[in-house]
Design an enzyme around this catalytic site. Structure first.
Site, PDB file in Angstrom:
ATOM      1  N   LEU A   1       0.581  -1.420  -0.031  1.00 48.75           N
ATOM      2  CA  LEU A   1       0.146   0.024   0.009  1.00 48.75           C
ATOM      3  C   LEU A   1       0.846   1.272   0.113  1.00 48.75           C
ATOM      4  CD1 LEU A   1      -2.928  -0.591   2.416  1.00 48.75           C
ATOM      5  CD2 LEU A   1      -2.970  -0.972  -0.136  1.00 48.75           C
TER       6      LEU A   1
ATOM      7  N   GLY B   1       3.247   1.931  -1.956  1.00 52.62           N
ATOM      8  CA  GLY B   1       3.217   2.590  -3.438  1.00 52.62           C
ATOM      9  C   GLY B   1       3.270   1.268  -4.431  1.00 52.62           C
TER      10      GLY B   1
ATOM     11  N   SER C   1       1.504   0.986  -6.864  1.00 53.01           N
ATOM     12  CA  SER C   1       1.451   1.188  -8.393  1.00 53.01           C
ATOM     13  C   SER C   1       2.591   2.410  -8.649  1.00 53.01           C
ATOM     14  CB  SER C   1       0.171   1.698  -9.039  1.00 53.01           C
ATOM     15  OG  SER C   1      -0.289   2.881  -8.498  1.00 53.01           O
TER      16      SER C   1
ATOM     17  N   TYR D   1       5.719   1.938  -9.124  1.00 54.33           N
ATOM     18  CA  TYR D   1       6.968   1.664  -9.810  1.00 54.33           C
ATOM     19  C   TYR D   1       6.766   0.048  -9.909  1.00 54.33           C
ATOM     20  CZ  TYR D   1      11.149   1.111 -12.538  1.00 54.33           C
ATOM     21  OH  TYR D   1      12.172   0.709 -13.643  1.00 54.33           O
ATOM     22  N   VAL D   2       6.285  -0.539 -11.093  1.00 52.33           N
ATOM     23  CA  VAL D   2       6.265  -2.150 -10.859  1.00 52.33           C
ATOM     24  C   VAL D   2       7.430  -2.649 -11.250  1.00 52.33           C
ATOM     25  CG1 VAL D   2       5.230  -4.070 -12.123  1.00 52.33           C
ATOM     26  CG2 VAL D   2       3.619  -2.089 -11.530  1.00 52.33           C
TER      27      VAL D   2
ATOM     28  N   LYS E   1       7.274  -4.013 -31.297  1.00 44.15           N
ATOM     29  CA  LYS E   1       6.767  -2.645 -31.895  1.00 44.15           C
ATOM     30  C   LYS E   1       7.973  -1.585 -32.602  1.00 44.15           C
ATOM     31  CE  LYS E   1       3.465   1.199 -31.663  1.00 44.15           C
ATOM     32  NZ  LYS E   1       2.816   0.807 -32.868  1.00 44.15           N
TER      33      LYS E   1
ATOM     34  N   ASP F   1      -7.889   5.510 -25.966  1.00 46.49           N
ATOM     35  CA  ASP F   1      -7.888   5.014 -27.074  1.00 46.49           C
ATOM     36  C   ASP F   1      -8.706   3.778 -27.164  1.00 46.49           C
ATOM     37  OD1 ASP F   1      -7.670   4.770 -29.788  1.00 46.49           O
ATOM     38  OD2 ASP F   1      -5.476   4.560 -29.864  1.00 46.49           O
TER      39      ASP F   1
END
Length: 407
Positions: free
Chosen positions: A103, A105, A107, A109-110, A151, A247
């Site tokens: 909790l 942090g 998200s 930095y994964v 990509k 998008d």
């Protein structure tokens, strides 16, 4: 400073022995942060299993269990001449400790993506051979025994990487690594989705459709919708800070070998700065539901040049309540051949209509969308039999799952 003891292994017998100086070994006793539950000695020897032992320098009587342990690890119970210390035995709660760490942090930095050499990229794609191409600037490659999608772009990818490194969800395409060269080309290495994009399944070109009669069943469509709803819900409500995709369309949803849907292409994703931003995703999601339901594109041009917006078209279909069921059956994707639950189709149409309301604040949240789709997914059988439209009367009562609002 008071004399302290620590444990070490004897080279001759393998038994623990005390050494002067320091404190007890961190494997069993520590005055630092709590450690997970560990065993202070082999249980086969009869030594106790201790959750955690910590001590400070206050003058109190020794804890019996800790004192007994010190005697055991000393040379066969020799008298320990040292200053008294207070010992506390405390139970360690791994769930609570893990939750606190996550909790703080979860998200922020994964993880870092792997840096690949360009030579490896070129070798894996046969120097960007057209035979390896699977889409616009996308190439299929095999690296370290895994089939991946690469990509190629010359655009700045810093913002995209900052987003991708903050998210980690089963319904979001995973970024495996990156590469770049001196010419300004960037290569983003993603996990591969074996069944391509949702666009290819809903709107196959004439060549593909002549070679295969494959199409998505009703159950597959509902579960795919639930998958990308879960992905969007995670981005909106379970990242810090909240993120919008901006998008949401069929070409940016990939389908893996198990027909699990994953969101891709985060080039327009950005942090949420106001309450209206997530509602844009909700509207686009509703249009996507209509495409799943009808097999038609979001916007089509008729022979007379008239532009038809799919969400407005559905409103016209449902406008006359007495004929709405019959008209909806004609509007639904003919590939389904009536192999779908009529009440489920009406419920999906109602949910899509709610998502595409003109008033942005009247649209549901993704949490509410996920709840409704979960109900539909549970009530939708995996196999369906055709039903005859003549069996249904336009004035028959049909049970419809009304969109549920969460509080």
């Amino acid at each position: 400073m008071a004399n302290r003891w620590k444990c070490s292994k004897s080279h001759s017998s393998g038994e623990p022995k005390p050494e002067a100086g320091g404190g007890l070994s961190e494997k069993s006793i520590s005055s630092g942060p709590l450690l997970p539950r560990q065993t202070v000695g082999p249980t086969s020897t009869g030594w106790p299993e201790v959750s955690y032992i910590a001590f400070d320098n206050q003058e109190h009587d020794e804890h019996p269990l800790a004192l007994w342990y010190l005697r055991q690890v000393s040379n066969k119970g020799s008298v320990l001449k040292k200053r008294k210390k207070s010992f506390k035995v405390r139970n360690y709660d791994p769930d609570q400790a893990t939750q606190e760490k996550l909790l703080s942090g979860i998200s922020q930095y994964v993880g870092k993506a792997i840096m690949y050499d360009k030579e490896m990229i070129m070798e894996a794609t046969n120097d960007l051979d057209e035979l390896c191409k699977i889409g616009d600037s996308m190439y299929k490659a095999t690296m370290y025994g895994k089939v991946l999608a690469i990509k190629r772009t010359n655009k700045d990818v810093k913002e995209k990487l900052s987003i991708l490194q903050k998210v980690n969800h089963v319904n979001l395409v995973n970024l495996m690594g990156i590469s770049y060269d001196a010419d300004g080309d960037r290569f983003l290495v993603y996990e591969n989705a074996e069944n391509g994009s949702l666009e290819n399944w809903l709107f196959p070109d004439s060549e593909a459709s002549s070679d295969s009669l494959a199409f998505l069943s009703w159950s597959q469509r509902i579960h795919i919708a639930l998958d990308f709803a879960n992905g969007l819900h995670y981005m909106h409500d379970h990242t810090q800070q909240s993120i919008v995709h901006w998008d949401v369309r069929e070409r940016n949803i990939l389908v893996d070998s198990n027909f699990k849907a994953k969101f891709a292409n985060f080039s327009t994703a950005r942090p949420v700065t106001n309450s209206s931003m997530p509602k844009v995703d909700v509207f686009a999601f509703g249009v996507l539901l209509l495409e799943l339901l009808s097999g038609k594109r979001a916007m089509e041009t008729k022979e007379n040049g008239e532009v038809v917006m799919l969400y407005k078209d559905l409103r016209e279909v449902l406008k006359v309540e007495e004929k709405s069921v019959e008209r909806l059956q004609k509007w639904i994707d003919p590939k389904l051949e009536n192999c779908y639950p009529l009440d489920g189709a009406l419920s999906l149409a109602a949910l899509a209509t709610t998502c595409t309301q003109e008033n942005a604040q009247a649209r549901p949240s993704l949490a509410e969308v996920v709840l409704n789709l979960s109900v539909l997914a549970q009530s939708s059988p995996k196999t369906m039999h055709k039903f005859s439209t003549s069996k249904f009367k336009t004035d028959s009562i049909v049970e419809v799952v009304i969109p549920v609002e969460t509080r």
